[in-house]
Scaffold this active site. Structure first.
Site, PDB file in Angstrom:
ATOM      1  N   ALA A  21      18.375 -52.679   9.791  1.00 40.42           N
ATOM      2  CA  ALA A  21      19.162 -51.621  10.433  1.00 40.42           C
ATOM      3  C   ALA A  21      20.168 -50.996   9.471  1.00 40.42           C
ATOM      4  CB  ALA A  21      19.883 -52.182  11.659  1.00 40.42           C
ATOM      5  N   GLU A 121      30.084 -41.313 -11.950  1.00 39.22           N
ATOM      6  CA  GLU A 121      29.949 -42.751 -12.162  1.00 39.22           C
ATOM      7  C   GLU A 121      29.124 -42.995 -13.413  1.00 39.22           C
ATOM      8  OE1 GLU A 121      28.642 -44.668  -8.567  1.00 39.22           O
ATOM      9  OE2 GLU A 121      30.318 -43.880  -7.400  1.00 39.22           O
ATOM     10  N   ARG A 283      25.000 -49.930 -16.405  1.00 40.81           N
ATOM     11  CA  ARG A 283      25.475 -51.207 -15.865  1.00 40.81           C
ATOM     12  C   ARG A 283      24.964 -52.420 -16.630  1.00 40.81           C
ATOM     13  NH1 ARG A 283      24.895 -50.391  -9.319  1.00 40.81           N
ATOM     14  NH2 ARG A 283      26.533 -48.836  -9.123  1.00 40.81           N
ATOM     15  N   LEU A 387      21.723 -45.478  -1.894  1.00 39.70           N
ATOM     16  CA  LEU A 387      21.829 -44.924  -0.547  1.00 39.70           C
ATOM     17  C   LEU A 387      20.894 -43.725  -0.403  1.00 39.70           C
ATOM     18  CD1 LEU A 387      25.705 -45.045   0.044  1.00 39.70           C
ATOM     19  CD2 LEU A 387      23.970 -46.427   1.197  1.00 39.70           C
TER      20      LEU A 387
END
Length: 528
Positions: A21, A121, A283, A387
């Protein structure tokens, strides 16, 4: 605060079954709603997901200074040669439409006046990151998706429904086994099943992921015979809060995007030694740089610092309210104090292998979001593309399920009691800690062939202890064990270093052999 009217009892059949969900599962559910009944299952509260915890933003080429082609270029560069260019192109081209939908559905992205504000970012060449309520972007997107879902009567949501295995008949996925909230074993049939189960950070001792991130969907798909891809590529977030008796709370990439420094235990900035982009390097580079600084430190329990003290305090509090408040709970004022940090497992680039519309290699099975391996992230995910991936490929998978799948699955099964809501089994917790420790040591940020072989041998010895799960937690242990073997086997097979996968015994790229994706099915592993 997310609220949702939940069903009182689960049906034995639904047209479309969505497991998970978060952003991918809910966006798919919205797409499916017009074509039939949609049941969304969450194994804990609906608020407990990687989406809910996501502090970073969502990337999209919407600003005047940006172009879709530049977003694509940055995504491909971060992926270190292994992105599927077609998937990355889909991601960046679909992004504006998906963002527009979110705005229409009430997502409150940060603005100056009426204009959206865009941040930057690590490894992005332009300011293109949208945030919501500072560092609560995932939470706000979920709120808007739930609000949209509540307007669609065909969508039902059930909490505390733990999916344990897929049901396959005549080569087609047609349902699932689950343990329901009352502790009963149940079968549920569906014309199509979407895995949107999120990440697998709990495979490691240190992780930014919530407790639910045990990679259940990937493990279920593997056991059912689906192909799993790119499992060696685990992204370790460079900056997680490191305090005894505190969770490894994520300290967003956006902090460095705003100008935060990294300092070693001697308080020296060190990133310039490792990469020309300094603190804004990809990263994987930053995580390995920090690990090296920890190794050369003479301190018994070493860490490095994230330093925001030179930034405007009022701006920091407004921009990062959630991070500020959380750190204050541990008596760290991020505007005045340096923050002790270490890397932690954060994101899985690999997962269940899919095509560009969410189809897995098993008919009737689909995957989207972090549980899927679309190839969009390659060997290393670009910040704030996750996302977006959930939205884009959740929508695409939903559309394909509507277009292709209207067949009935298995018939309803009788309910059986399961010992699933009893006291914590200490033996299960012990085996999970053992898996997490060996994965952190031997299949973590820096790897060797010797260490990976040792991990595989130890995991094989553990196998009998996770073989017959009776409780929810025992099923999670079995899933983590399966994932550990998938990661370690894939990492051992890839005899090179690329993106988030770094081996000291093979420190260079080997494009001739390994400019390919690892694909695991059963006991076989290949590169294609």
């Amino acid at each position: 605060m997310i609220t949702f009217s939940l069903m009182q009892s689960a049906p034995s059949h639904t047209d479309f079954l969505v497991i998970g969900a978060g952003v991918a599962g809910l966006r798919a559910a919205v797409e499916l709603a017009a074509a039939g009944t949609v049941l969304v299952l969450a194994k804990r509260e609906v608020t407990e997901s990687n989406t809910q915890w996501a502090q970073g933003g969502i990337a999209a080429a919407l600003s005047d200074e940006d172009e879709i082609s530049l977003h694509l270029q940055d995504t491909l560069l971060a992926g270190d040669g292994l992105c599927n260019p077609e998937a990355a192109k889909v991601l960046v081209e679909d992004a504006p439409e998906r963002i527009d939908e979110l705005i229409q559905w009430g997502t409150e992205f940060d603005r100056q006046g009426t204009k959206l504000t865009f941040g930057r970012e690590g490894a992005h060449s332009r300011n293109r990151i949208l945030h919501a309520h500072g560092d609560s972007t995932g939470r706000e997107i979920l709120r808007a998706l739930y609000a949209k879902s509540k307007t669609l009567k065909s969508i039902s949501v059930r909490e505390f429904e733990f999916s344990t295995d897929l049901i396959v008949e005549d080569g087609r996925v047609c349902g699932i086994h689950l343990i329901n909230e009352r502790g009963e074993q149940q079968q549920m049939s569906a014309s199509a099943v979407l895995l949107a189960t999120g990440g697998m950070g709990q495979l490691y001792r240190n992780t930014t992921n919530p407790a639910v991130a045990t990679g259940d969907g990937v493990a279920m798909a593997f056991r059912a015979g689906a192909e799993i891809s790119d499992m060696e590529f685990i992204q370790f977030h460079p900056t997680a809060l490191y305090l005894k008796n505190a969770p490894r709370f994520l300290l967003s990439e956006a902090l460095r995007g705003e100008g935060a420094y990294l300092r070693n235990i001697e308080l020296d900035r060190f990133m310039h030694k490792y990469h020309p982009m300094g603190e804004l390097a990809p990263r994987d580079v930053v995580a390995r740089a920090i690990l090296h600084e920890l190794e050369v430190s003479r301190v018994k329990d070493p860490f490095v610092y994230l330093d925001l003290t030179h930034l405007d305090p009022d701006h920091v509090k407004k921009r990062f309210p959630r991070i500020y408040a959380t750190c204050m709970e541990f008596n760290i004022d991020i505007t005045a104090d340096m923050i002790p940090i270490r890397p932690a497992a954060h994101y899985a680039m690999g997962g269940v292998r899919t095509d560009l519309v969410g189809r897995c290699t098993l008919p009737g099975l689909y995957a989207a979001g972090e549980a899927a391996a679309t190839g969009v992230h390659g060997a290393n995910r670009l910040a704030s593309n996750s996302l977006l991936e959930g939205l884009v490929f959740g929508a695409r998978a939903g559309k394909t399920m509507v277009d292709e799948l209207r067949q009935q699955g298995v018939t309803a099964a009788k309910l059986h009691r399961a010992v699933s809501n009893g006291p914590v089994d200490m033996a299960t917790e012990e085996v999970i800690r053992e898996i997490q420790d060996l994965m952190w040591r031997d299949a973590g940020i820096v790897r060797t062939g010797t260490g990976l072989k040792a991990a595989i041998e130890q995991l094989n010895r553990i196998a009998s202890r996770v073989a017959h799960p009776q409780t929810r937690r025992a099923h999670e242990a079995q899933n983590l064990h399966a994932l550990g073997l998938l990661v370690a086997r894939s990492a051992l097979a890839r005899e090179e270093s690329r993106g988030a996968h770094y081996r000291t015994d093979f420190p260079a790229h080997d494009d001739a052999k390994f400019l390919k994706h690892s694909i695991v099915k059963g006991d076989s592993i290949r590169f294609a």
